[in-house]
Scaffold this motif. Structure first.
Motif, PDB file in Angstrom:
ATOM      1  N   TRP A   1      72.823  32.779  42.942  1.00 47.53           N
ATOM      2  CA  TRP A   1      71.419  32.688  42.520  1.00 47.53           C
ATOM      3  C   TRP A   1      71.417  32.099  41.124  1.00 47.53           C
ATOM      4  O   TRP A   1      72.125  32.562  40.237  1.00 47.53           O
ATOM      5  N   ARG A   2      70.631  31.033  40.932  1.00 47.11           N
ATOM      6  CA  ARG A   2      70.618  30.293  39.679  1.00 47.11           C
ATOM      7  C   ARG A   2      69.284  30.439  38.972  1.00 47.11           C
ATOM      8  O   ARG A   2      68.230  30.181  39.550  1.00 47.11           O
ATOM      9  N   ILE A   3      69.358  30.848  37.716  1.00 45.84           N
ATOM     10  CA  ILE A   3      68.184  30.980  36.862  1.00 45.84           C
ATOM     11  C   ILE A   3      68.240  29.840  35.855  1.00 45.84           C
ATOM     12  O   ILE A   3      69.161  29.772  35.039  1.00 45.84           O
ATOM     13  N   ASP A   4      67.290  28.939  35.929  1.00 45.59           N
ATOM     14  CA  ASP A   4      67.270  27.745  35.082  1.00 45.59           C
ATOM     15  C   ASP A   4      66.121  27.873  34.087  1.00 45.59           C
ATOM     16  O   ASP A   4      64.954  27.829  34.467  1.00 45.59           O
ATOM     17  N   LEU A   5      66.465  28.051  32.817  1.00 42.22           N
ATOM     18  CA  LEU A   5      65.461  28.124  31.757  1.00 42.22           C
ATOM     19  C   LEU A   5      65.280  26.718  31.204  1.00 42.22           C
ATOM     20  O   LEU A   5      66.092  26.220  30.433  1.00 42.22           O
ATOM     21  N   ASP A   6      64.190  26.082  31.622  1.00 37.99           N
ATOM     22  CA  ASP A   6      63.951  24.659  31.377  1.00 37.99           C
ATOM     23  C   ASP A   6      62.810  24.499  30.370  1.00 37.99           C
ATOM     24  O   ASP A   6      61.637  24.638  30.720  1.00 37.99           O
ATOM     25  N   PRO A   7      63.124  24.209  29.105  1.00 37.46           N
ATOM     26  CA  PRO A   7      62.066  24.130  28.091  1.00 37.46           C
ATOM     27  C   PRO A   7      61.134  22.956  28.317  1.00 37.46           C
ATOM     28  O   PRO A   7      61.536  21.892  28.798  1.00 37.46           O
ATOM     29  N   GLY A   8      59.878  23.147  27.961  1.00 37.32           N
ATOM     30  CA  GLY A   8      58.897  22.073  28.049  1.00 37.32           C
ATOM     31  C   GLY A   8      59.098  21.053  26.946  1.00 37.32           C
ATOM     32  O   GLY A   8      59.880  21.261  26.008  1.00 37.32           O
ATOM     33  N   PRO A   9      58.373  19.943  27.026  1.00 41.11           N
ATOM     34  CA  PRO A   9      58.566  18.866  26.045  1.00 41.11           C
ATOM     35  C   PRO A   9      58.245  19.269  24.611  1.00 41.11           C
ATOM     36  O   PRO A   9      58.745  18.649  23.672  1.00 41.11           O
ATOM     37  N   LEU A  10      57.432  20.302  24.414  1.00 37.79           N
ATOM     38  CA  LEU A  10      57.105  20.753  23.060  1.00 37.79           C
ATOM     39  C   LEU A  10      57.711  22.120  22.758  1.00 37.79           C
ATOM     40  O   LEU A  10      57.316  22.794  21.811  1.00 37.79           O
ATOM     41  N   SER A  11      58.699  22.524  23.574  1.00 35.50           N
ATOM     42  CA  SER A  11      59.427  23.758  23.310  1.00 35.50           C
ATOM     43  C   SER A  11      60.523  23.500  22.289  1.00 35.50           C
ATOM     44  O   SER A  11      60.846  22.357  21.967  1.00 35.50           O
ATOM     45  N   ASP A  12      61.112  24.590  21.800  1.00 36.94           N
ATOM     46  CA  ASP A  12      62.311  24.471  20.985  1.00 36.94           C
ATOM     47  C   ASP A  12      63.355  25.460  21.501  1.00 36.94           C
ATOM     48  O   ASP A  12      63.082  26.276  22.382  1.00 36.94           O
ATOM     49  N   TYR A  13      64.558  25.387  20.931  1.00 38.78           N
ATOM     50  CA  TYR A  13      65.630  26.227  21.463  1.00 38.78           C
ATOM     51  C   TYR A  13      65.425  27.697  21.095  1.00 38.78           C
ATOM     52  O   TYR A  13      65.963  28.579  21.779  1.00 38.78           O
ATOM     53  N   ALA A  14      64.653  27.970  20.059  1.00 36.50           N
ATOM     54  CA  ALA A  14      64.327  29.359  19.742  1.00 36.50           C
ATOM     55  C   ALA A  14      63.591  30.017  20.908  1.00 36.50           C
ATOM     56  O   ALA A  14      63.790  31.203  21.202  1.00 36.50           O
ATOM     57  N   GLN A  15      62.749  29.238  21.582  1.00 34.57           N
ATOM     58  CA  GLN A  15      62.035  29.768  22.741  1.00 34.57           C
ATOM     59  C   GLN A  15      63.009  30.059  23.878  1.00 34.57           C
ATOM     60  O   GLN A  15      62.900  31.081  24.567  1.00 34.57           O
ATOM     61  N   VAL A  16      63.979  29.172  24.086  1.00 35.22           N
ATOM     62  CA  VAL A  16      65.004  29.410  25.109  1.00 35.22           C
ATOM     63  C   VAL A  16      65.715  30.729  24.820  1.00 35.22           C
ATOM     64  O   VAL A  16      65.954  31.537  25.730  1.00 35.22           O
ATOM     65  N   ARG A  17      66.046  30.960  23.564  1.00 34.30           N
ATOM     66  CA  ARG A  17      66.743  32.196  23.200  1.00 34.30           C
ATOM     67  C   ARG A  17      65.872  33.423  23.490  1.00 34.30           C
ATOM     68  O   ARG A  17      66.365  34.442  23.984  1.00 34.30           O
ATOM     69  N   ARG A  18      64.590  33.338  23.189  1.00 29.16           N
ATOM     70  CA  ARG A  18      63.701  34.477  23.443  1.00 29.16           C
ATOM     71  C   ARG A  18      63.629  34.780  24.939  1.00 29.16           C
ATOM     72  O   ARG A  18      63.695  35.949  25.353  1.00 29.16           O
ATOM     73  N   VAL A  19      63.487  33.745  25.737  1.00 27.70           N
ATOM     74  CA  VAL A  19      63.377  33.951  27.184  1.00 27.70           C
ATOM     75  C   VAL A  19      64.709  34.414  27.757  1.00 27.70           C
ATOM     76  O   VAL A  19      64.757  35.211  28.701  1.00 27.70           O
TER      77      VAL A  19
END
Length: 329
Positions: free
Chosen positions: A139-157
């Motif tokens: 099972w694969r969980i892909d955290l795919d940031p939007g065009p105006l996201s940043d990597y801090a958001q990836v870390r939070r999620v």
């Protein structure tokens, strides 16, 4: 008389692979003169046990760059011609085209190096194995940031994702995507089809969205998403949807790698930290962080119960997207 292309012979266990054009520059942004095809070979040799573990007996689509990154990219399902007899395959059926294709099925490191000789940079395996391609064991969980996201958001999620996995009793194995996102893999029993696994993945994604509504969306159509939000891409669990394997190099000038990381590294690590020049020493020091993933198998039953609950409350299950148009079958 025409001159022959230069080549080198690479010994891989008990195999010998001839690598042509070893000095062709693939990654122009690496070092002073760029990283070559031979550098790519040497990288995969350095992380050999890791890439074989990630690909072992999985149907694998190849992302090939026959002219280097400056030339066209080929998404190839069918094994390239000229494979030695020891390179193994699995035959798959693609209903959309009503065709079959014999895809690479890695069982040893020599097959990886042969694929690199055939200009493969990226390896994109299925989430199932050749014994039963229709029943995923991953099972694969892909955290795919939007065009105006940043990597801090990836870390939070990622933190929310880990918290939820812990509550479920599931062991997640994170890795950078090699781009701007993060992947988390969970080993599962191969007793459900692709649609059921995707349905479970959607239920999990919706729960992440409930816990982080400002950061996360599960809206499938890109045009309907808030560009500031991160998409938890459950569709990566659909049949024939693949993402770069752990230890796969990505086809970008910096030669980034989709790198396994520890959970306690997520808050500090940057995607650009992991390249073909930095990963060999890291692998030599810490080994394969996904080595024991098969020892941590999760039962999808709780997620399927969540899916039933959501559907009873009116949540729709979007249609599975069509198989990729770019891939050569």
């Amino acid at each position: 008389m025409p001159t022959k292309s230069p080549s080198v012979e690479i010994e891989v266990d008990d195999r010998v692979v001839r690598v042509s054009n070893p000095d062709r520059v693939y990654f122009p942004a690496v070092g002073d003169g760029g990283a070559t095809k031979l550098d790519l070979v040497e990288y995969y040799l350095a992380v050999g046990p890791g890439i074989v573990n990630a690909l072992f007996e999985r149907p694998c689509m190849l992302h090939r760059f026959p002219k280097g990154l400056e030339g066209p990219k080929v998404h190839q399902k069918r094994l390239p011609q000229g494979a030695p007899p020891w390179v193994e395959t699995v035959q798959l059926h693609f209903p959309r085209w009503n065709r079959t294709a014999d895809e690479l099925c890695v069982t040893e490191l020599g097959a990886v190096i042969w694929a690199v000789q055939m200009s493969t940079v990226e390896f994109h395996p299925w989430n199932s194995r050749r014994e039963d391609p229709e029943r995923p064991d991953e099972w694969r969980i892909d955290l795919d940031p939007g065009p105006l996201s940043d990597y801090a958001q990836v870390r939070r999620v990622a933190a929310v994702t880990r918290e939820l996995l812990d509550e479920l009793g599931a062991v997640g194995f994170p890795k950078t995507s090699g781009g701007s996102g993060l992947h988390v893999y969970v080993r599962i029993e191969p007793d459900h089809g692709h649609k059921a696994v995707r349905r479970a993945a959607l239920a999990f994604a919706r729960e992440v969205e409930r816990r982080a509504p400002d950061d996360v969306t599960t809206t499938w159509w890109r045009k309907d998403r808030d560009p500031h939000q991160l998409f938890v891409d459950y569709n990566q669990n659909a049949r024939d949807h693949t993402i770069a394997a752990a230890y796969s190099v990505r086809g970008v000038p910096e030669a980034r790698v989709s790198a396994p990381v520890r959970w306690d590294e997520v808050d500090d690590a940057e995607p650009g930290d992991f390249t073909i020049t930095t990963m060999p020493a890291r692998f030599a020091e810490i080994g394969d962080l996904h080595e024991d993933i098969d020892a941590h198998v999760f039962d999808l039953a709780p997620l399927l119960e969540w899916a039933e609950r959501d559907e009873a409350n009116g949540a729709a299950v979007p249609d599975v997207p069509e198989e990729g148009d770019r891939a050569q079958a």
